[in-house]
Enzyme design. Structure first.
Site, PDB file in Angstrom:
ATOM      1  N   GLU A  41      -6.461 -25.796 -36.274  1.00 48.09           N
ATOM      2  CA  GLU A  41      -6.652 -26.662 -35.115  1.00 48.09           C
ATOM      3  C   GLU A  41      -7.523 -27.867 -35.499  1.00 48.09           C
ATOM      4  O   GLU A  41      -8.466 -27.740 -36.262  1.00 48.09           O
ATOM      5  CB  GLU A  41      -7.330 -25.835 -34.024  1.00 48.09           C
ATOM      6  CG  GLU A  41      -7.706 -26.568 -32.758  1.00 48.09           C
ATOM      7  CD  GLU A  41      -8.440 -25.664 -31.762  1.00 48.09           C
ATOM      8  OE1 GLU A  41      -8.543 -26.038 -30.588  1.00 48.09           O
ATOM      9  OE2 GLU A  41      -8.904 -24.568 -32.163  1.00 48.09           O
ATOM     10  N   LYS A 112      -1.997 -28.084 -26.524  1.00 48.01           N
ATOM     11  CA  LYS A 112      -2.685 -26.838 -26.176  1.00 48.01           C
ATOM     12  C   LYS A 112      -2.688 -26.628 -24.669  1.00 48.01           C
ATOM     13  O   LYS A 112      -3.107 -27.506 -23.903  1.00 48.01           O
ATOM     14  CB  LYS A 112      -4.111 -26.898 -26.721  1.00 48.01           C
ATOM     15  CG  LYS A 112      -4.907 -25.612 -26.608  1.00 48.01           C
ATOM     16  CD  LYS A 112      -6.254 -25.785 -27.329  1.00 48.01           C
ATOM     17  CE  LYS A 112      -7.104 -24.535 -27.322  1.00 48.01           C
ATOM     18  NZ  LYS A 112      -8.366 -24.734 -28.081  1.00 48.01           N
ATOM     19  N   CYS A 147      -5.310 -21.833 -30.817  1.00 46.82           N
ATOM     20  CA  CYS A 147      -6.517 -21.043 -30.563  1.00 46.82           C
ATOM     21  C   CYS A 147      -6.519 -20.334 -29.208  1.00 46.82           C
ATOM     22  O   CYS A 147      -5.926 -19.288 -29.052  1.00 46.82           O
ATOM     23  CB  CYS A 147      -7.760 -21.919 -30.738  1.00 46.82           C
ATOM     24  SG  CYS A 147      -9.253 -20.939 -31.121  1.00 46.82           S
TER      25      CYS A 147
END
Length: 542
Positions: A41, A112, A147
């Site tokens: 990330e 994300k 994540c």
């Protein structure tokens, strides 16, 4: 398909060095006939960039870095974390993004979905959440996530944080394997919970899962790497090294047998040791320091700090300064001398007796018994001496206080709190002893007598910490319940601790927020550290 997980250590904002490193890992993967390589990330920027994200020039350099990486994506596909501008008419100006690069071009991107805003995370401050499912068709259907997207399991939380589960949506949409890019910071025992969670996703959806994590220290955070490849049966088939860069390669047509890729076996104290080494080493290096200095008292905290510093940076880059006062015991000086010899570090002895007497005379207290102000004065003299050495020779000064002391304010502003990095500030006193014992498990590094004597700052005759504080086994347990577990006074008392002791500890914690706000940054190793992940007001009713 052959997949590589590039577990790399980056410096925030060092775009040129990051691109160079990414390109070198791509080259290595191509030599191994890898089809797809994945990076963590926010690879292009480093993590966490915090309010650098508010600078348009920073975002532009990140996009330029992505273009340079894309130009190297020939003969291989590359998945890399970066930041993308929100070109829509509303919402936050940025997306936390992943790009699929191939043939020198950007073939796809994913934004994300789940943005954490708890503890050390503050992503809703900067980012607009993505809404797309995150499914890429490239030879196979890849369920791409970043994540927090995999931390949506409702079993993790007392109250579910998110109304959606991106991995579940991807599985229902036909994903053939999961790929997660992460910057997941270390805390004691977290790697076990992280592995269990990732395995649960793989088993529930009957899909292989690949997880690539950042490694390295950035400010208060340490990232432990430990990237994982997990089979659809939930077996770890490959894993990255702990606390160092690694390139993990898995051939999905001929995967390793289950169990061959188990995480590097480390007990909690060993992991803690390596986390602190990495935190110290990277903080010094990334801030431009080659050498560190610290005061050595003959006590356990300074002994452990010096040991960690010597191991992290090399003995020749550590200066231990012994600064005896009128109350420093002979045994303490002997223990300090023995520690310095055992570690092989440089040393300097500077007595503070004359300076201390001069200060007391200035305040006309020569004929009166020393009080708390005099005790603090000794600490401040030592702090000033260390900072002078820092100014003169360019040392990074390490403070040596632990979490127990910092919690209740058993430390001196502009004295023992003076410095640039607090290596032990998230280690309760008992953990300091445990880690020190672990270090001494094969040979005596820290002199054995240091473990036996009562903890003391030696700021007055026959002083011990327990003159002021509850026994550390009691104090640390109460602090864990109050600071890390967020329990109330009544809940802690119900655990069997004396009500007056609990009340005293809580009051001291609350009263000393102003001190902690002025403390050196510390290395986070527990689930709740003082610092960026704990934001309490200073002016409040206590």
């Amino acid at each position: 398909m052959k997949i590589a997980l590039a577990q790399i250590n980056t410096r925030i904002g060092d775009f040129q060095a990051t691109v160079k490193k990414v390109v070198s890992f791509i080259r290595r993967a191509k030599e191994k006939k890898v089809d797809l390589i994945a990076f963590p990330e926010m690879t292009t920027t480093g993590y966490p960039p915090r309010d650098l994200l508010e600078r348009p020039s920073f975002i532009e350099k990140n996009l330029q870095a992505l273009d340079l990486i894309a130009s190297s994506a020939t003969g291989i596909a590359v998945v890399v974390g970066y930041l993308e501008r929100n070109r829509g008419g509303s919402g936050k100006s940025l997306f936390n993004a992943a790009a699929l690069l191939e043939g020198g071009q950007i073939r796809g991107h994913y934004f994300k979905n789940l943005l954490p805003s708890y503890d050390v995370f503050d992503e809703t401050r900067y980012f607009e959440p993505g809404t797309e499912t995150g499914l890429w068709s490239w030879h196979q259907k890849i369920g791409i996530s970043i994540c927090e997207d995999y931390w949506s399991d409702e079993r993790l939380w007392r109250r579910r944080l998110y109304s959606k589960d991106p991995l579940e949506e991807q599985a229902k949409s036909g994903a053939e394997f999961f790929l997660n890019l992460s910057c997941s910071p270390y805390s004691v025992g977290k790697e076990k919970m992280r592995e269990e969670l990732l395995r649960a996703h793989a088993v529930r959806h009957r899909l292989p899962l690949f997880f690539v994590n950042l490694v390295g220290g950035n400010d208060e955070l340490v990232f432990d790497g430990r990237s994982l490849a997990i089979s659809e049966q939930g077996e770890v088939i490959a894993s990255g090294k702990a606390f160092q860069e690694d390139l993990v390669i898995v051939d999905m047509q001929n995967p390793p047998n289950g169990g061959e890729g188990e995480l590097e076996a480390m007990e909690d104290l060993e992991s803690l040791f390596h986390a602190l080494l990495l935190g110290i080493r990277d903080y010094a290096k990334k801030c431009g320091f080659k050498k560190v200095a610290l005061g050595i008292s003959g006590g356990i905290d300074s002994a452990l700090t010096a040991t960690l510093a010597a191991k992290a940076l090399g003995p020749k880059n550590v200066l231990g300064v012994v600064m005896p006062s009128p109350y420093t015991g002979h045994e303490s000086l002997e223990d300090a001398k023995k520690l310095i010899k055992n570690l092989g570090i440089s040393s300097q002895r500077i007595s503070i007796n004359s300076v201390y007497r001069s200060y007391r005379q200035l305040f006309r207290r020569v004929d009166k018994s020393p009080d708390l102000a005099d005790e603090n004065l000794q600490a401040r003299i030592r702090g000033n001496l260390l900072m002078t050495l820092s100014n003169r020779h360019g040392y990074l000064v390490l403070t040596t206080g632990n979490k127990s002391e910092l919690a209740v304010g058993y430390c001196t502003l502009y004295g023992d709190m003076s410095g640039g990095l607090a290596a032990l500030s998230d280690l309760p006193k008992q953990m300091v002893y445990q880690l020190s014992r672990w270090i001494n498990r094969r040979q005596e590094v820290i002199p054995e007598r240091i473990f036996a004597k009562a903890p003391t700052a030696e700021l007055r005759p026959n002083q011990t910490d327990q003159d002021t504080l509850p026994p550390y086994e009691v104090l640390d347990s109460i602090l864990k319940a109050y600071v890390e577990e967020q329990k109330s006074e009544d809940e802690i008392v119900a655990l069997g601790f004396p009500k007056m002791t609990v009340r005293w500890v809580i009051r001291r914690v609350d009263q000393n927020e102003y001190k902690r706000r002025q403390a050196a940054p510390g290395i986070r190793v527990t689930s709740k550290a003082f610092g960026m992940g704990r934001r309490h007001p200073m002016a409040r009713k206590v």
